[in-house]
Design an enzyme around this catalytic site. Structure first.
Site, PDB file in Angstrom:
ATOM      1  CD  GLN A  17      -2.897  -1.069   2.336  1.00 38.50           C
ATOM      2  OE1 GLN A  17      -2.634  -1.687   3.355  1.00 38.50           O
ATOM      3  NE2 GLN A  17      -3.991  -0.344   2.215  1.00 38.50           N
ATOM      4  CG  HIS A 114      -0.544  -5.896   5.425  1.00 36.97           C
ATOM      5  ND1 HIS A 114      -0.655  -5.172   6.602  1.00 36.97           N
ATOM      6  CD2 HIS A 114      -1.667  -5.613   4.730  1.00 36.97           C
ATOM      7  CE1 HIS A 114      -1.791  -4.487   6.598  1.00 36.97           C
ATOM      8  NE2 HIS A 114      -2.425  -4.730   5.468  1.00 36.97           N
ATOM      9  CG  ASN A 158      -2.999  -6.916   8.259  1.00 39.50           C
ATOM     10  OD1 ASN A 158      -3.141  -6.315   9.317  1.00 39.50           O
ATOM     11  ND2 ASN A 158      -3.771  -6.687   7.203  1.00 39.50           N
ATOM     12  CD  GLU A 159      -7.442  -6.404   8.622  1.00 44.18           C
ATOM     13  OE1 GLU A 159      -7.831  -6.504   7.451  1.00 44.18           O
ATOM     14  OE2 GLU A 159      -7.717  -5.433   9.333  1.00 44.18           O
ATOM     15  CG  ASN A 288      -5.805  -4.193  12.132  1.00 44.34           C
ATOM     16  OD1 ASN A 288      -4.925  -3.892  12.936  1.00 44.34           O
ATOM     17  ND2 ASN A 288      -5.538  -4.690  10.932  1.00 44.34           N
ATOM     18  CD  GLU A 368      -4.691  -1.932   9.663  1.00 42.33           C
ATOM     19  OE1 GLU A 368      -5.786  -1.647   9.140  1.00 42.33           O
ATOM     20  OE2 GLU A 368      -3.909  -2.783   9.193  1.00 42.33           O
ATOM     21  CE1 TYR A 430      -9.526   3.921   6.801  1.00 45.41           C
ATOM     22  CE2 TYR A 430      -8.915   3.691   4.504  1.00 45.41           C
ATOM     23  CZ  TYR A 430      -9.738   3.360   5.568  1.00 45.41           C
ATOM     24  OH  TYR A 430     -10.770   2.467   5.384  1.00 45.41           O
TER      25      TYR A 430
HETATM   26  C1  BGP Z   1      -7.422  -3.214   6.969  1.00 46.50           C
HETATM   27  C2  BGP Z   1      -6.114  -3.526   6.306  1.00 46.50           C
HETATM   28  C3  BGP Z   1      -5.373  -2.357   5.791  1.00 46.50           C
HETATM   29  C4  BGP Z   1      -6.220  -1.181   5.340  1.00 46.50           C
HETATM   30  C5  BGP Z   1      -7.445  -0.937   6.191  1.00 46.50           C
HETATM   31  C6  BGP Z   1      -8.476  -0.005   5.573  1.00 46.50           C
HETATM   32  O1  BGP Z   1      -8.330  -4.236   6.675  1.00 46.50           O
HETATM   33  O2  BGP Z   1      -5.246  -4.218   7.169  1.00 46.50           O
HETATM   34  O3  BGP Z   1      -4.476  -2.830   4.844  1.00 46.50           O
HETATM   35  O4  BGP Z   1      -6.383  -1.104   4.015  1.00 46.50           O
HETATM   36  O5  BGP Z   1      -8.116  -2.114   6.530  1.00 46.50           O
HETATM   37  O6  BGP Z   1      -9.266  -0.681   4.638  1.00 46.50           O
HETATM   38  P1  BGP Z   1      -9.561  -0.117   3.217  1.00 46.50           P
HETATM   39  O7  BGP Z   1      -8.259   0.365   2.673  1.00 46.50           O
HETATM   40  O8  BGP Z   1     -10.152  -1.223   2.433  1.00 46.50           O
HETATM   41  O9  BGP Z   1     -10.534   1.001   3.418  1.00 46.50           O
END
Ligand code: BGP
Length: 469
Positions: A17, A114, A158-159, A288, A368, A430
């Site tokens: 990203q 990630h 991550n996630e 997150n 996050e 963000y």
């Molecule tokens: C989480 C991820 C990030 C980030 C964030 C915001 O799910 O770990 O990588 O992107 O969300 O989400 P988005 O960019 O889809 O709005």
């Protein structure tokens, strides 16, 4: 009680990203590069160009009162090919980044994966192939060996929920499949790979701690009826337990397995894997938090999964209904939503933190938290009062939880600066720091929230306007 003196105040990024420079320094393609290019989508080819701006970016964090950066390592920058050969130039890049952190007093909090799987592994089946788990184990070992002297906090994945759900079931992330069976296999393989990573870390006796980062959606119900409580249990298994129970307790929720076994093939879960999952659990949990999962009982019809992250013009239609399990409440007139259907609900974090603490008793980091919006970045300074209020209320929720005895050790705003928001592209912003993506220099411009966050970090939270719900 209050926050501990060494509380970590920082912000978060992820390799694909923010780095850009996708063809520089020996990096090979990831599954995201291939998927986005082949599909004609907006890509992260340039993104925030952190690859060339990291010194400036890390200095800016330190100037902004932050003492930690959450970042991820790009597997395709470190391991060149299926044989596992190391790209020393990629290693050097990350060592420089980590040393720059050290120079500015920024503690790195490092995610090994990630979502940017090397394309050469995707071509062998990616997360549907058990071999990818062992490739991850080898890659994690390389990371521990090459960077272990510079890192105290490691994260395996991550996630797991979010990328397997979108990649294999919803189909709007790579590899773009639509199969519950595949999601189960991929999700299981990721959790097994995470345990292999923890084992490699423990057996290698590296310094520091290792954890996992989960897209945390604490579950709320519409009422107190038994039907809602059953829906909530389904939702909690779907949203949280299969990651948190597996990573923290080494146990895949048994009631979930019972239900899944009626309709799906679970032969990917091999008996010889289970002791590894049981014995190599994490040292901490990274959560997150963007919103809660608010549910009501399933009322009929087929499973429907619409997730509002598929491109910049798509909005306002998210829907999660899982046949026989639960329905997620959306568009409630009393709730506040972002343009991307995310309910703003800081109280959910306070309640959720207490639940996670009571259940697992592990240290927690909020890895996050943030709000994505469209912003005019051509002005000198973005006046993002909405972001300040969002962060204030969520940090307040954390401080309330800490006062109630929960061991929260750090907070990471998503994100350090504007970056590529996956399928949403770069216009969903963000960052605490703005980036004008139309400007060739990609000039960084701190937003009002950057200065506000500095005062919060420097006061160790004392300047938060406390709220109670
Ligand atoms: C989480 C991820 C990030 C980030 C964030 C915001 O799910 O770990 O990588 O992107 O969300 O989400 P988005 O960019 O889809 O709005």
């Amino acid at each position: 009680m209050g926050l501990k003196k060494d509380f970590l105040w920082g912000s978060a990024t992820a390799s694909y990203q923010c780095e850009g420079a996708v063809n520089v320094g020996g990096r090979v393609p990831s599954m995201w590069d291939t998927y986005l290019h082949d599909g004609g989508y907006e890509t992260g080819d340039v993104a925030s160009d952190f690859y060339h701006h990291y010194k400036e970016d890390i200095k800016m964090m330190a100037d902004g009162g932050q003492n930690t950066l959450r970042l991820s390592l790009a597997w395709p920058r470190i391991i060149k090919n299926i044989k596992g050969e190391i790209n020393e130039e990629g290693v050097e890049f990350y060592r420089d980044v980590l040393k720059t952190c050290q120079q500015y007093g920024i503690t790195p909090f490092v995610t090994i994966y990630h979502w940017d799987l090397p394309q050469y592994l995707e071509e062998k089946g990616g997360w549907l192939n058990e071999e990818t788990c062992y490739a991850f184990e080898q890659y994690a070992k390389v990371c521990f060996e090459k960077f272990g002297d510079l890192i105290e906090y490691w994260v395996t994945f991550n996630e797991p929920k979010w990328f397997t759900f979108n990649g294999y079931m919803v189909g709007n992330y790579p590899p773009g499949h639509h199969s519950a069976q595949e999601m189960i296999i991929a999700a299981y393989h990721v959790m097994y790979a995470s345990a292999l990573g923890v084992r490699a870390f423990k057996e290698g006796h590296y310094k520091g701690m290792i954890g996992i980062v989960h897209s945390f959606g604490p579950v709320d119900g519409i009422d107190d009826t038994l039907a809602t409580k059953i829906a909530m249990r389904f939702a909690d298994n779907y949203a949280n337990n299969w990651i948190l129970d597996t990573a923290a307790k080494g146990e895949i929720p048994f009631d979930l397995l019972c239900v899944l076994s009626q309709n799906y093939d679970l032969s990917c879960i091999k008996n010889e894997h289970l002791p590894i999952i049981k014995n190599y659990t994490v040292d901490f949990l990274g959560l997150n938090y963007y919103s809660r999962v608010w549910v009501k009982p399933y009322s009929g019809g087929e499973t429907q999964l619409v997730v509002n992250n598929s491109g910049k013009d798509f909005k306002g239609e998210s829907k999660i209904v899982i046949k026989g399990w639960f329905e997620q409440i959306m568009n409630n007139p009393d709730a506040i939503y972002t343009e991307w259907d995310v309910e703003i609900y800081p109280q959910g974090l306070q309640k959720g933190l207490k639940q996670v603490w009571e259940k697992y008793h592990l240290p927690i980091f909020i890895t996050e938290n943030g709000v994505g919006v469209r912003e005019d970045i051509t002005v000198d300074q973005v006046e993002d009062d909405y972001r300040i209020s969002f962060m204030n209320d969520h940090i307040s929720a954390i401080m309330n939880a800490v006062d109630a005895g929960v061991d929260v050790r750090g907070y990471y705003a998503w994100s350090t600066f504007d970056l590529y928001s996956w399928k949403n592209g770069v216009e969903k912003r963000y960052g605490l720091v703005g980036i004008d993506f139309d400007d060739k220099e990609l000039k960084r411009k701190p937003k009002k929230s950057y200065y506000w966050y500095k005062s919060i970090a420097e006061s160790n939270g004392e300047k938060i306007q406390r709220k109670d719900w």
